[in-house]
Design an enzyme around this catalytic site. Structure first.
Site, PDB file in Angstrom:
ATOM      1  N   GLY A  46       0.835  -1.187   0.000  1.00  0.00           N
ATOM      2  CA  GLY A  46       0.000   0.000   0.000  1.00  0.00           C
ATOM      3  C   GLY A  46       0.869   1.235   0.000  1.00  0.00           C
ATOM      4  N   GLN A  51       3.002   9.887   1.627  1.00  0.00           N
ATOM      5  CA  GLN A  51       4.301   9.199   1.555  1.00  0.00           C
ATOM      6  C   GLN A  51       5.101   9.576   0.304  1.00  0.00           C
ATOM      7  OE1 GLN A  51       2.450   5.123   2.437  1.00  0.00           O
ATOM      8  NE2 GLN A  51       4.421   4.997   3.480  1.00  0.00           N
ATOM      9  N   CYS A 105       6.537   0.086   7.845  1.00  0.00           N
ATOM     10  CA  CYS A 105       6.107   1.216   7.019  1.00  0.00           C
ATOM     11  C   CYS A 105       7.269   1.689   6.167  1.00  0.00           C
ATOM     12  CB  CYS A 105       5.608   2.336   7.925  1.00  0.00           C
ATOM     13  SG  CYS A 105       5.021   3.764   7.012  1.00  0.00           S
ATOM     14  N   LEU A 106       6.999   1.921   4.884  1.00  0.00           N
ATOM     15  CA  LEU A 106       8.051   2.386   3.977  1.00  0.00           C
ATOM     16  C   LEU A 106       8.605   3.746   4.415  1.00  0.00           C
ATOM     17  CD1 LEU A 106       6.312   1.403   0.617  1.00  0.00           C
ATOM     18  CD2 LEU A 106       8.332   0.313   1.592  1.00  0.00           C
ATOM     19  N   HIS A 147      -4.046   1.062   8.077  1.00  0.00           N
ATOM     20  CA  HIS A 147      -2.711   1.672   8.072  1.00  0.00           C
ATOM     21  C   HIS A 147      -2.676   2.857   7.088  1.00  0.00           C
ATOM     22  CE1 HIS A 147       1.870   1.119   8.235  1.00  0.00           C
ATOM     23  NE2 HIS A 147       1.707   1.953   7.223  1.00  0.00           N
ATOM     24  N   GLU A 148      -3.265   2.663   5.897  1.00  0.00           N
ATOM     25  CA  GLU A 148      -3.250   3.727   4.875  1.00  0.00           C
ATOM     26  C   GLU A 148      -4.130   4.908   5.273  1.00  0.00           C
ATOM     27  OE1 GLU A 148      -0.962   3.547   2.844  1.00  0.00           O
ATOM     28  OE2 GLU A 148      -0.590   1.421   3.119  1.00  0.00           O
ATOM     29  N   HIS A 151      -2.433   7.095   7.614  1.00  0.00           N
ATOM     30  CA  HIS A 151      -1.477   7.987   6.958  1.00  0.00           C
ATOM     31  C   HIS A 151      -2.141   9.293   6.514  1.00  0.00           C
ATOM     32  CE1 HIS A 151       2.453   6.174   6.552  1.00  0.00           C
ATOM     33  NE2 HIS A 151       1.975   5.023   6.106  1.00  0.00           N
TER      34      HIS A 151
END
Ligand code: ZN
Length: 176
Positions: A46, A51, A105-106, A147-148, A151
């Site tokens: 995702g 991000q 997480c990226l 999670h998204e 963000h």
């Protein structure tokens, strides 16, 4: 399509509440296509617009349901991945049942942690053309969606986690 740079902490955009998308123009379509390419390249399951340094309510998710289950059946076909583009998403229902899982997480390289999430959620959102959609997701897919959506509100998994650590080489966690 172009790969976008994934920003990491302490980039302030990650802490901002993203603005709703109002224009479904060519620029938005390019951003969506770039985000899908960037997510696949990372690779991640995702990616939310903040991000890639864009403070807008938009996320892409691509994941094969059941990927997290250890069911190695001989000769079984890999499950097809499902791609979602969600814009201005809102959780309209969430299960009382919560489940613990390990997330990374990226935008927070080198750390993973335990996070409790709703087992099932229902969301309403807009698709890439501005059409209203409703989705019901559960299991790991529901975790990725939560999670998204976090963000888009400036919330990171490390805010919710009671146990955070540096992963060992064997600890592979899907990142988003
Ligand atoms: Zn993330």
């Amino acid at each position: 399509m172009t790969l976008r740079e994934i920003v990491t902490l302490p980039e302030p955009v990650l802490r901002r509440k993203a603005k709703p998308v109002t224009k479904f123009d060519k620029k938005l379509q390019t951003l969506i296509d770039d985000m899908i390419e960037t997510m696949r390249d990372a690779p991640g399951v995702g990616l939310a617009a903040p991000q890639v340094n864009v403070s807008e309510q938009l996320a892409v998710i691509e994941y094969a349901e059941g990927e997290d289950e250890d069911e190695e059946v001989e000769g079984a076909q890999p499950k097809p991945k499902k791609l979602y583009v969600i814009i201005n998403p809102e959780i309209i229902k969430a299960s009382e049942e919560k489940v613990m899982g390990i997330e990374g997480c990226l935008s927070i390289p080198g750390l993973i942690g335990e996070v409790e999430r709703h087992e099932m959620i229902q969301i309403k959102a807009l698709n890439r053309h501005g059409k209203p959609i409703k989705l019901k997701v559960d299991g790991w897919m529901a975790r990725i969606f939560q999670h998204e959506i976090d963000h888009l509100n400036g919330v990171l998994f490390t805010d919710l986690s009671k146990r955070i650590w540096k992963p060992t080489a064997e600890e592979e966690t899907p990142l988003d």
